[in-house]
Design an enzyme around this catalytic site. Structure first.
Site, PDB file in Angstrom:
ATOM      1  N   ARG A  53     -18.454  -0.009   2.608  1.00  0.00           N
ATOM      2  CA  ARG A  53     -19.406   0.712   3.025  1.00  0.00           C
ATOM      3  C   ARG A  53     -19.864   1.774   2.254  1.00  0.00           C
ATOM      4  NH1 ARG A  53     -15.573   2.548   8.041  1.00  0.00           N
ATOM      5  NH2 ARG A  53     -14.343   2.844   6.175  1.00  0.00           N
ATOM      6  N   LYS A 109       1.469  -4.306  -0.995  1.00  0.00           N
ATOM      7  CA  LYS A 109       2.826  -4.499  -0.500  1.00  0.00           C
ATOM      8  C   LYS A 109       2.977  -5.701   0.341  1.00  0.00           C
ATOM      9  CE  LYS A 109       2.143  -0.674   1.053  1.00  0.00           C
ATOM     10  NZ  LYS A 109       2.150   0.755   1.524  1.00  0.00           N
ATOM     11  N   GLU A 133       3.319  -1.888  -9.530  1.00  0.00           N
ATOM     12  CA  GLU A 133       4.335  -0.815  -9.488  1.00  0.00           C
ATOM     13  C   GLU A 133       4.016  -0.017  -8.234  1.00  0.00           C
ATOM     14  OE1 GLU A 133       7.123   0.221 -11.731  1.00  0.00           O
ATOM     15  OE2 GLU A 133       7.191   0.943  -9.558  1.00  0.00           O
ATOM     16  N   VAL A 136       5.450  -0.431  -4.085  1.00  0.00           N
ATOM     17  CA  VAL A 136       6.868  -0.135  -3.750  1.00  0.00           C
ATOM     18  C   VAL A 136       6.961   1.437  -3.983  1.00  0.00           C
ATOM     19  CG1 VAL A 136       9.163  -0.557  -3.782  1.00  0.00           C
ATOM     20  CG2 VAL A 136       7.722  -2.327  -4.009  1.00  0.00           C
ATOM     21  N   LYS A 209       8.361  -3.890   1.167  1.00  0.00           N
ATOM     22  CA  LYS A 209       8.930  -3.383   0.092  1.00  0.00           C
ATOM     23  C   LYS A 209      10.241  -4.011  -0.401  1.00  0.00           C
ATOM     24  CE  LYS A 209       6.175   0.697   0.744  1.00  0.00           C
ATOM     25  NZ  LYS A 209       6.231   2.140   1.436  1.00  0.00           N
TER      26      LYS A 209
HETATM   27  N1  LIG Z   1      -2.297   5.180   1.065  1.00  0.00           N
HETATM   28  C1  LIG Z   1      -1.258   5.434   0.317  1.00  0.00           C
HETATM   29  O1  LIG Z   1      -0.386   6.261   0.253  1.00  0.00           O
HETATM   30  C2  LIG Z   1      -0.476   4.196  -0.406  1.00  0.00           C
HETATM   31  C3  LIG Z   1       0.736   4.016  -0.954  1.00  0.00           C
HETATM   32  C4  LIG Z   1       0.931   3.164  -1.659  1.00  0.00           C
HETATM   33  C5  LIG Z   1       0.275   1.836  -1.561  1.00  0.00           C
HETATM   34  N2  LIG Z   1      -0.871   1.891  -0.932  1.00  0.00           N
HETATM   35  C6  LIG Z   1      -1.484   0.721  -1.058  1.00  0.00           C
HETATM   36  O2  LIG Z   1      -2.777   0.841  -1.406  1.00  0.00           O
HETATM   37  C7  LIG Z   1      -3.714   0.033  -0.976  1.00  0.00           C
HETATM   38  C8  LIG Z   1      -4.915   0.640  -0.563  1.00  0.00           C
HETATM   39  O3  LIG Z   1      -4.413   1.747   0.464  1.00  0.00           O
HETATM   40  P1  LIG Z   1      -5.536   2.943   0.887  1.00  0.00           P
HETATM   41  O4  LIG Z   1      -4.623   4.030   1.596  1.00  0.00           O
HETATM   42  O5  LIG Z   1      -6.177   3.564  -0.317  1.00  0.00           O
HETATM   43  O6  LIG Z   1      -6.578   2.382   1.640  1.00  0.00           O
HETATM   44  P2  LIG Z   1      -7.905   2.926   2.321  1.00  0.00           P
HETATM   45  O7  LIG Z   1      -7.909   4.309   2.271  1.00  0.00           O
HETATM   46  O8  LIG Z   1      -8.025   2.368   3.655  1.00  0.00           O
HETATM   47  O9  LIG Z   1      -8.855   2.304   1.303  1.00  0.00           O
HETATM   48  C9  LIG Z   1      -9.134   1.021   1.385  1.00  0.00           C
HETATM   49  C10 LIG Z   1     -10.604   0.677   0.407  1.00  0.00           C
HETATM   50  O10 LIG Z   1     -10.778  -0.792   0.469  1.00  0.00           O
HETATM   51  C11 LIG Z   1     -12.176  -0.956   0.834  1.00  0.00           C
HETATM   52  N3  LIG Z   1     -12.236  -2.153   1.381  1.00  0.00           N
HETATM   53  C12 LIG Z   1     -11.553  -2.578   2.552  1.00  0.00           C
HETATM   54  N4  LIG Z   1     -12.065  -3.888   2.682  1.00  0.00           N
HETATM   55  C13 LIG Z   1     -12.663  -4.426   1.766  1.00  0.00           C
HETATM   56  C14 LIG Z   1     -13.430  -5.566   1.335  1.00  0.00           C
HETATM   57  N5  LIG Z   1     -13.290  -6.722   2.268  1.00  0.00           N
HETATM   58  N6  LIG Z   1     -13.987  -5.717   0.040  1.00  0.00           N
HETATM   59  C15 LIG Z   1     -14.081  -4.593  -0.652  1.00  0.00           C
HETATM   60  N7  LIG Z   1     -13.578  -3.327  -0.248  1.00  0.00           N
HETATM   61  C16 LIG Z   1     -12.794  -3.315   0.724  1.00  0.00           C
HETATM   62  C17 LIG Z   1     -12.428   0.262   1.737  1.00  0.00           C
HETATM   63  O11 LIG Z   1     -14.087   0.304   1.712  1.00  0.00           O
HETATM   64  P3  LIG Z   1     -14.761   1.460   2.603  1.00  0.00           P
HETATM   65  O12 LIG Z   1     -14.176   2.795   1.873  1.00  0.00           O
HETATM   66  O13 LIG Z   1     -16.104   1.258   2.248  1.00  0.00           O
HETATM   67  O14 LIG Z   1     -14.082   1.244   3.659  1.00  0.00           O
HETATM   68  C18 LIG Z   1     -11.811   1.291   0.958  1.00  0.00           C
HETATM   69  O15 LIG Z   1     -12.456   1.872   0.034  1.00  0.00           O
HETATM   70  C19 LIG Z   1      -3.125  -0.676   0.160  1.00  0.00           C
HETATM   71  O16 LIG Z   1      -2.748  -2.036  -0.225  1.00  0.00           O
HETATM   72  C20 LIG Z   1      -1.797   0.075   0.430  1.00  0.00           C
HETATM   73  O17 LIG Z   1      -0.778  -0.640   1.216  1.00  0.00           O
HETATM   74  C21 LIG Z   1      -1.417   3.132  -0.230  1.00  0.00           C
END
Ligand SMILES: NC(=O)c1ccc[n+]([C@@H]2O[C@H](COP(=O)([O-])OP(=O)(O)OC[C@H]3O[C@@H](n4cnc5c(N)ncnc54)[C@H](OP(=O)(O)O)[C@@H]3O)[C@@H](O)[C@H]2O)c1
Length: 432
Positions: A53, A109, A133, A136, A209
């Site tokens: 979006r 993960k 990295e 996990v 993890k």
């Molecule tokens: N958050 C944490 O603390 C954390 C910690 C460790 C690892 N991670 C990992 O990092 C990754 C991202 O996490 P997050 O928390 O940043 O997620 P998030 O806030 O939900 O962000 C996901 C992003 O991906 C975009 N997206 C979703 N579907 C898509 C598609 N089909 N094509 C292109 N873009 C798409 C979304 O777009 P829109 O913004 O336009 O909706 C959003 O910008 C995940 O694998 C998660 O497990 C997160």
């Protein structure tokens, strides 16, 4: 993104996702582009940012935003940074990137725990890198120490707290005595739990993890489906109180261990002594112990999630992969040569704490002890307390196969003198 050194062809990067983590990756790239360029030896040039979006991303230069992730991945980029999450369409996009020789940095993960083999195969055949990295324990360097620093050692055990949400909930239950449901509500209000907390509280996140850590540590393919998993929803205030009485606290642990030529990987709540270093890991923090033959015990501790901490791990990988690109080298690929069998929890030696509400009459202890003996489960400690309807019996076992412990508890629950099995919890982190 600008930066020294002058004249070097930039490393072109495609970002997939710009949410909690992605926005922080972009911020740091913007604020520290010059330093990163100096460390890499060439500037990073952002080729595009794929999101769902675009209107939700007013801070991102609009000409970089796209909803066509496939086209971005196929464009003239060197590295794809994936911070979207989930399996599809990300799996397909990353396979396309890797098959086309583009290196990948991922924080995903769930994907790595299921599809690492395919992704590594694609990376290998095209000579690309796959770094993860951030998948996990957020900011904590763990994948690289296991893949590289400890590659000359033999790792026997990896045990830790790898999920901040459940750690926050269990820490709060321990300090307030409140129920799981009340504490989960509080965690949601404070932003420590997702709107749908299933992946965290049911242990799926920790299991992914654990699968990744076990695969690297034991040079063996382990997927999330191989991991025995119990979440924290069944932890009761009675369990917490029982743990306290015995000088213990309850943590959701991920445990990967090498056992006689095989490996066992499990995620479940367990009582650990309050003096154990993992007991003082509170709130959203993560900590992981690694035990290796030559290195001995190592402990890794830090912020296991959050936008900026996770972005730190993503950018560390980005720098490493960009350096590899420039030098023509490659980072480590998959190492699964050991191919050790993964054994089910039934065969793993664990210890149980069992708390029973019992009838207040003579012979109860011997009837209960007889069931333990029948299953060849030896008792380490027994505590009998209370009178009348308050009569209770607490038993802590020595190590025994989990299967034997489980059937012992089932049989004990059926004894006429046992009114209720008030609490059953595995015990970790102490000698028996
Ligand atoms: N958050 C944490 O603390 C954390 C910690 C460790 C690892 N991670 C990992 O990092 C990754 C991202 O996490 P997050 O928390 O940043 O997620 P998030 O806030 O939900 O962000 C996901 C992003 O991906 C975009 N997206 C979703 N579907 C898509 C598609 N089909 N094509 C292109 N873009 C798409 C979304 O777009 P829109 O913004 O336009 O909706 C959003 O910008 C995940 O694998 C998660 O497990 C997160």
């Amino acid at each position: 993104m600008t930066g020294a050194p002058e004249g070097r062809k930039p490393v072109r990067v495609a970002m997939l996702g710009c949410g909690t983590v992605g926005a922080q990756v972009l911020r740091i790239l913007d604020e520290q582009g010059g330093d990163l360029a100096a460390r890499i030896g060439a500037p990073i040039e952002l080729a595009g940012v794929a999101v769902r979006r675009p209107h939700r991303h007013p801070d991102v230069p609009q000409h970089l935003l796209t909803t066509d992730a496939e086209a971005l991945v196929r464009s003239d980029v060197d590295i794809v940074v994936e911070v979207v999450g989930g399996i599809e369409p990300v799996r397909g996009l990353l396979l396309t990137a890797l098959r086309n020789g583009k290196s990948v940095v991922s924080a995903n993960k769930a994907l790595l725990a299921e599809h690492a083999a395919d992704l590594f195969a694609a990376a290998d055949s095209a000579g690309a890198d796959l770094y993860f990295e951030a998948a996990v324990a957020g900011a904590i360097p763990l994948v690289r120490p296991l893949r590289e620093s400890l590659a000359g050692d033999r790792i026997n055990r990896v045990m830790g707290i790898v999920n901040g949400t459940t750690n926050f909930i269990l820490s709060a239950m321990d300090s307030t005595g409140a129920s799981y449901a009340e504490t989960l509500d509080e965690a949601s209000r404070l932003g420590y739990a997702e709107a749908d907390p299933t992946a965290d509280v049911d242990g799926y996140d920790a299991a992914s993890k654990a699968a990744i850590l076990a695969s690297i540590a034991f040079h063996t393919r382990v997927t999330a489906a191989d991991v025995y998993r119990e979440g924290i929803a069944a932890v009761t205030p009675a369990d917490v109180a029982a743990a306290k009485t015995l000088g213990r606290t309850i943590k959701l642990l991920a445990i990967c261990e090498r056992i006689d030529g095989s490996v066992a990987v499990r995620v479940h709540p367990a009582m650990i002594p309050r003096g154990h270093p993992l007991a003082s890991v509170g709130g959203a923090y993560n900590a992981v112990f690694v035990e290796a033959d030559a290195a001995g015990s190592l402990m890794f501790y830090g912020q296991g999630a959050g936008g900026a901490p996770t972005a730190s791990a993503v950018l560390g990988d980005l720098v490493a992969v960009a350096r590899n690109k420039l030098s023509g080298g490659r980072g480590p690929g998959e190492s699964s040569y050991a191919a050790l069998p993964v054994v089910p929890i039934a065969q793993v030696n664990t210890r149980y704490h069992v708390s029973l509400d019992v009838a207040d009459r003579a012979g109860v202890l011997s009837a209960v002890a007889a069931v333990f003996a029948e299953h060849d489960v030896s008792i380490a400690a027994v505590r009998q307390s209370g009178r009348g309807t308050d009569a209770s019996l607490v038993i802590v076992t020595h190590y025994a196969p989990d299967e034997a412990l489980r059937s012992t508890v089932e049989k004990v629950a059926g004894l006429p003198s046992v009114r209720e099995v008030a609490s059953v919890m595995r015990v970790e982190g102490e000698e028996s």
